[in-house]
Scaffold this active site. Structure first.
Site, PDB file in Angstrom:
ATOM      1  NE  ARG A 102       5.100   1.265   5.524  1.00  0.00           N
ATOM      2  CZ  ARG A 102       6.245   0.480   5.297  1.00  0.00           C
ATOM      3  NH1 ARG A 102       7.391   0.851   4.924  1.00  0.00           N
ATOM      4  NH2 ARG A 102       6.431  -0.832   5.931  1.00  0.00           N
ATOM      5  CG  HIS A 129       5.823  -2.739  10.816  1.00  0.00           C
ATOM      6  ND1 HIS A 129       4.713  -2.825   9.450  1.00  0.00           N
ATOM      7  CD2 HIS A 129       7.006  -2.766   9.924  1.00  0.00           C
ATOM      8  CE1 HIS A 129       5.367  -2.912   8.590  1.00  0.00           C
ATOM      9  NE2 HIS A 129       6.707  -3.380   8.725  1.00  0.00           N
ATOM     10  CD  GLN A 132       8.580  -7.060   9.318  1.00  0.00           C
ATOM     11  OE1 GLN A 132       8.794  -6.369   8.399  1.00  0.00           O
ATOM     12  NE2 GLN A 132       9.385  -8.395   9.252  1.00  0.00           N
ATOM     13  CG  ASP A 223      13.131  -1.339  13.390  1.00  0.00           C
ATOM     14  OD1 ASP A 223      13.536  -1.374  12.395  1.00  0.00           O
ATOM     15  OD2 ASP A 223      12.097  -0.586  13.875  1.00  0.00           O
ATOM     16  CB  CYS A 263      11.404  -5.352  10.596  1.00  0.00           C
ATOM     17  SG  CYS A 263      12.146  -3.878  11.047  1.00  0.00           S
ATOM     18  NE  ARG A 291       5.913  -7.633   6.092  1.00  0.00           N
ATOM     19  CZ  ARG A 291       6.132  -6.422   5.801  1.00  0.00           C
ATOM     20  NH1 ARG A 291       7.249  -6.008   5.850  1.00  0.00           N
ATOM     21  NH2 ARG A 291       5.262  -5.450   5.451  1.00  0.00           N
TER      22      ARG A 291
END
Ligand code: CP
Ligand code: NVA
Length: 308
Positions: A102, A129, A132, A223, A263, A291
């Protein structure tokens, strides 16, 4: 050998293959069967930004697959003191079997991958991402929203919006994105998506009106308005995003049985109202749990494609 850096690099068939793996590994786990597909393997997990879900899902995931995860926070390794990405990659990939990172720019992730001798997974960058989105699509399937759906993404044209653009354009479903003016997704990513859409038949619209985007949607998603690394812009962003909260009035315009995905982490009273969040908590936390299953599918797929 393949990396998992962006869905841009994956075909529809490959995405569905990973999803199928995630589905079957989830089924096995629900029966209490934890097949050691990655027995004895070590996954390095490098974090330059905070995380709850990504860290927990990868660490638990690799453990359940028979391997072990190594949590490497930027501040605890020499990367945080200026050791170059390419040197970190050459060291870590000689000792570990897979790496999840990340980080901030997609470029540094790519640099790491270029120097790594093992598969590298994008655990979130400023641009994408993708891990996700695999969990999000698995959730859509579980809620019966994978047959020609319309997805409405409301909010910031950020890494999540970019990843939705890749997913819809590869799989061929309708995606309507509504952002405030000036917060649209990056032009080159929209162009890539429009190109993929020519083949897949996806319909993609970039709008500035959340009502228009959400109309007749099967899936509504959003988001945070302030992503990691944008903390200094917070005050301005909160003003600029006024009117973009997903609340009951907006949800009413979607299909009656529409699901809402997030998310997470969610900021209630900003991108989503408390009401909408709690009404759709089941979907949101199924998505969060997915996830774990999606991450396992990705790792096993990368391992199987190591020699290709
Ligand atoms: N959605 C997500 O990636 O959450 P974390 O930042 O907690 O990992
Ligand atoms: N767009 C958010 C996603 C967090 C999972 C961020 O980058 O902070």
């Amino acid at each position: 050998m393949r990396h998992f850096l962006t869905l841009k690099d994956f075909s529809k068939d490959e995405i569905l293959e990973i999803i199928d793996l995630a589905k079957s590994i989830k089924k096995e786990a629900k029966r209490g069967e934890f097949v050691p597909y990655l027995e004895g393997q070590t996954l390095a997990m490098i974090f330059e930004k905070s995380s709850t879900r990504t860290r927990v899902s990868f660490e638990v995931g690799i453990y359940q697959l028979g391997g072990v995860g190594l949590f490497l926070s930027k501040n605890d390794i020499q990367l945080g003191r200026g050791e170059p990405m390419k040197d970190s990659a050459r060291v870590i990939s000689r000792m570990c079997d897979m790496v999840m990172i990340r980080t901030y720019s997609q470029k540094s992730l790519e640099e790491f991958a270029n120097y790594s001798i093992v598969p590298v997974i994008n655990g979130l960058t400023d641009e994408y991402h993708p891990v996700q989105l695999m969990a999000d699509y698995l959730t859509m399937i579980e809620y019966g929203k994978d047959k020609n759906p319309t997805v409405a993404y409301i909010g910031d044209g950020n890494n999540m919006a970019h990843s939705w653009l890749m997913l819809s354009s590869k799989l061929g479903f309708t995606l309507k994105i509504a952002t405030p003016k000036g917060y649209e997704p990056k032009r080159e990513i929209v162009d890539d998506a429009l190109n993929f859409a020519k083949k897949s038949g996806a319909k993609i619209q970039i709008l500035n009106d959340p009502k228009e985007a959400v109309l007749e949607a099967d899936v509504v998603t959003t988001d945070t308005w302030v992503s990691m690394g944008q903390e200094e812009e917070k005050e301005k962003r909160l003003k600029d995003f006024d009117g973009f909260m997903v609340d009951n009035n907006l949800m009413k315009l979607a299909k009656k049985d529409a699901i809402f995905l997030h998310c997470l982490p969610a900021y209630r009273g900003y991108e989503v109202s408390e009401d909408v969040f709690e009404t759709h908590a089941k979907e949101i936390f199924d998505e969060a749990e997915n996830r774990l299953h999606a991450q396992k599918g990705i790792m096993v797929w990368l391992d199987r494609n190591r020699k290709k």
